[in-house]
Write a protein that holds these residues in place. Structure first.
Motif: not given
Length: 416
Positions: A37-38, A220
């Protein structure tokens, strides 16, 4: 250490674009793609079966190099500053899809969708490989194979989210007829390098399309934006970043099909920019210089008010793009009028990024951070055209970001 030596280095130093080409090319099945996600989609290598095939993966990886073997028209060799910023071109146009529905649904006039549809319906191409919304998790992307107008229209529009369209290049390679490829400039770089190594792929690439790209935000970013607007993941049925008018906006629909959250495009893109990877900040190819044809917003012509149906700049890069573009216009799929390189520079702030990339790469080298090799982008010549104050700002800003993000040392290794 100024150059990455192995594909593992590309991932660990944050140079990976997540294109998925290594997963497609690996003969041993040692590469799996995972979305973090990041940071985005990244390859995970099974070291037990990875044969570390010398420089095989590095030869096409856009995290290692871009621009190798490009075809440069003679007039580009003597281009002025605007010409160098725009990249190699045969012609420049501004226009839109003639089909009103495609024009409205797509991000900036529907040129890319209209070209793909023309190739399917009139050039007898088999399929289009591109990216669309994951219907099960609408905040994510998935790689799509479209074979008709309905499928193309359903998956038209920008997806400001990590993607790995090259992972399914085998579909094109094994197709019975030529196909269309649509991807980010970095994806296109991988494809053009791969086709030199894989003749079957080369034969089946009927048209390679790209779009103007300012960078890819991570998952994200989308999740954070949805949360800020009060959207509930469990109740989301669809998510669009743009479209339905120009430039449209970030819209989330609930299970009843109603808009549950909305933010105008300029606000949503400003929010998402914070989640772009550092690799995107050092990319000189925001205008898809290696594609047959590139499309993107004609910001110099319209003010963003959602009442305009959308207009694209159309950058015809080579003879294949020129041939198919002219035929699409003649067949009534596209409406277009002549434009210039000056229009491109007025419309796209991406040109500024290209002019400062040389300094950003120099700052990375000062910190002993590996850098990709960019071939044919005229980066030094463009760097020399900007004021001294801009040079200093570029160098200092890059060093500050690199140190602040801990990029001066080898990044975390993605788990195997």
């Amino acid at each position: 250490m100024f150059r990455a030596r192995h594909i593992f280095d590309i991932v660990d130093w944050g140079l990976c674009t997540g294109c998925g080409a290594c997963a497609y090319h690996c003969p041993n099945g040692a590469v799996e793609l995972k979305n973090y996600d990041d940071i985005g989609i990244r390859p995970v290598f099974d070291r037990s079966i990875c044969r570390e095939c010398g420089d095989s993966c590095m030869s096409f990886c856009p995290g290692s190099s871009c621009g190798e073997g490009r075809i440069v028209p003679d007039k580009y060799k003597h281009a002025n500053v605007n010409g160098m910023l725009a990249g190699p071109l045969l012609s420049v146009w501004q226009g839109n899809a003639a089909d009103p529905e495609l024009r409205r649904r797509a991000s900036s006039g529907g040129i890319i969708t209209a070209m793909a549809l023309y190739c399917i319906e009139k050039e007898n191409m088999e399929a289009v490989l591109h990216v669309g919304m994951d219907p099960e998790r609408p905040w994510l992307n998935r790689t799509i194979i479209s074979r008709n107008r309905e499928e193309l229209a359903e998956n038209s529009g920008s997806r400001y989210q990590t993607s790995s369209v090259c992972e399914l290049l085998r579909v094109i390679e094994e197709s019975s007829r030529p196909c269309v490829f649509i991807g980010r400039p970095c994806d296109v770089s991988a494809v053009q390098a791969l086709r030199k190594r894989r003749p079957a792929l080369d034969m089946k690439l009927g048209l390679v399309l790209s779009f103007m790209c300012a960078g890819t935000p991570s998952t994200e970013g989308t999740l954070s934006l949805m949360k800020s607007l009060g959207a509930n993941l469990s109740e989301v049925s669809s998510l669009r970043y743009r479209g339905d008018g120009w430039p449209g906006g970030f819209s989330v629909r609930d299970m009843s099909g109603n808009i549950a959250a909305f933010m105008p495009y300029l606000e949503s893109w400003k929010y998402l920019q914070k989640y772009r990877t550092f690799r995107c900040q050092i990319c000189p190819d925001g205008l898809g210089e290696l594609a047959d044809l590139t499309g993107g917003d004609a910001w110099h012509r319209y003010r963003p008010d959602n009442e305009n149906p959308g207009l694209s700049l159309i950058l015809v890069r080579n003879s294949n793009g020129e041939k198919l573009f002219n035929r699409a216009v003649q067949a009534g799929y596209i409406e277009a009028e002549s434009a210039s390189t000056a229009d491109i520079v007025k419309a796209q702030g991406l040109c500024y990024r290209k002019s400062v990339v040389f300094g950003r790469l120099a700052a990375m080298k000062m910190l002993m951070i590996p850098v990709p090799r960019f071939v044919g982008y005229r980066l030094l010549r463009l760097w020399m055209t900007i004021p001294l104050s801009e040079k200093i700002r570029s160098l200092a800003g890059t060093m500050k970001r690199a140190v602040g993000r801990g990029l001066w040392k080898r990044c975390r290794s993605i788990p195997s």
